[in-house]
Design an enzyme around this catalytic site. Structure first.
Site, short mmCIF file in Angstrom:
data_model
loop_
_atom_site.label_atom_id
_atom_site.label_comp_id
_atom_site.label_asym_id
_atom_site.label_seq_id
_atom_site.Cartn_x
_atom_site.Cartn_y
_atom_site.Cartn_z
N LYS A 1 0.94 -1.20 0.08
CA LYS A 1 -0.08 0.03 -0.13
C LYS A 1 0.97 1.18 0.06
O LYS A 1 2.00 1.24 0.63
CB LYS A 1 -0.90 -0.05 1.48
CG LYS A 1 -1.79 1.11 1.43
CD LYS A 1 -2.61 1.33 0.38
CE LYS A 1 -3.52 2.72 0.31
NZ LYS A 1 -4.32 2.85 -0.54
N CYS B 1 -2.39 9.63 -6.95
CA CYS B 1 -3.58 9.40 -6.32
C CYS B 1 -4.63 10.57 -6.48
O CYS B 1 -4.26 11.72 -6.09
CB CYS B 1 -3.25 9.14 -4.53
SG CYS B 1 -4.89 8.69 -3.70
C1 SIN Z 1 -6.29 5.76 -2.41
O1 SIN Z 1 -5.76 5.08 -1.55
O2 SIN Z 1 -6.96 6.65 -2.50
C2 SIN Z 1 -6.14 4.65 -3.54
C3 SIN Z 1 -4.73 4.71 -3.86
C4 SIN Z 1 -4.18 5.60 -5.26
O3 SIN Z 1 -4.92 6.14 -5.86
O4 SIN Z 1 -3.05 5.75 -5.41
#
Ligand code: SIN
Length: 307
Positions: A45, A128
């Site tokens: 993540k 993001c």
């Molecule tokens: C998010 O956590 O909002 C999704 C991940 C991303 O779009 O990089």
């Protein structure tokens, strides 16, 4: 035996499938499930300097083979992921996703990575769409150059970037020109397609940002393939392209590779199906390769010059 091994930078993988950052890779249990799966490897993540709870729920909604999310980078913080990777015997084959939230976060993130003895690759998330008030970094070419200047002055790791989708041929040219100035190991195309809106019954399907969020799954496949292909045509040969977006079947993996991907990441459908998706996609990819007479991914890639 059909060979679906691949290489990113100096690292070899026994197959070409992995998760996309954000999918099943936040907690220790999720990362363990990927580690024990038939994925070639995993990306964490996206880690930020401090842990983040992310956006209010509901923040993920699946519809058909597609999804909308506005997670807001919930994560356990860089220290957690570095500690997890320290105990991973295959850390040299892993991808650590990172994102600076504040402008001076990047040097601090890199300092922590340098002090940790992490040997793997870094995927710098420039895309993001879900941080309220913060634009998608890679749509700002100057800021992208500034972050790349910083990261390459501070780090000797193999580094790649995760891009948002681009839609204009001139933007493909301009971004590829910029990326070609750096010793990047890979470019991942694409993150979710930012700021779609999905209606569930009488209202928006997710709560953050008044319902706006990143689209994923089959709805984004043509955009993902266009980006993989456009960047493969424009980037230096030594920069690998990792494809992401719209992979539901082995045929979708095959098309990403046909467009120039060396590795293919799975997002929405991995969340839906769990790690059992990896053996299914491998079988279906091999079937698709056999249909066209290929026994190895390397041979199949030579097909690229024809599309
Ligand atoms: C998010 O956590 O909002 C999704 C991940 C991303 O779009 O990089």
């Amino acid at each position: 035996m059909t060979n679906i091994s691949t290489t990113i930078g100096k690292v070899n993988f026994d197959n070409c499938l992995m998760n996309a950052a954000g999918i099943l890779c936040m907690s220790q249990a999720e990362l363990d499930s990927l580690k024990d799966s038939q994925a070639a490897t995993f990306v964490t993540k996206t880690a930020t300097l401090q842990a983040r709870p992310g956006n209010p729920e509901p923040r993920y909604y699946a519809f058909g083979d597609s999804s909308i999310n506005s997670m807001g980078l919930p994560n356990l913080g860089i220290d957690f992921y570095l500690d997890y990777l320290k105990h991973d015997a295959r850390q040299a084959q892993r991808f650590l996703s990172i994102a600076p939230i504040q402008p001076d976060d990047l040097p601090q993130l890199i300092e922590k990575i340098n002090q940790s003895h992490y040997q793997g690759m870094i995927e710098l998330n420039l895309s993001c769409p879900n941080i309220p008030g913060k634009p998608q970094t890679a749509y700002d070419f100057e800021q992208t150059a500034s972050l790349l200047d910083q990261i390459f002055s501070l780090s000797e790791h193999a580094i790649g970037v995760k891009l948002p989708p681009f839609f204009d041929l001139v933007h493909f040219d301009q971004m590829a020109d910029l990326l070609n100035r750096y010793p990047l190991t890979f470019v991942t195309c694409i993150n979710s397609l930012g700021n779609g809106l999905v209606i569930n019954e009488l209202s928006v399907a997710i709560k953050p940002k008044q319902g706006f969020g990143g689209l994923g799954g089959s709805i984004v496949k043509p955009t993902a393939l266009a980006n993989v292909h456009a960047f493969r045509q424009r980037l230096k040969d030594e920069i690998h392209v990792i494809g992401a977006g719209g992979v539901i079947t082995g045929r979708d993996v095959f098309e990403h590779i046909l467009c120039g991907a060396d590795m293919v990441q799975i997002g929405s459908q991995l969340l839906k199906e769990g790690p059992e998706i990896f053996p299914r996609l491998q079988t279906e990819l091999i079937e698709e390769m056999h249909r066209y007479g290929y026994q190895s991914l390397a041979d199949f890639r030579n097909q690229l010059k024809y599309i």
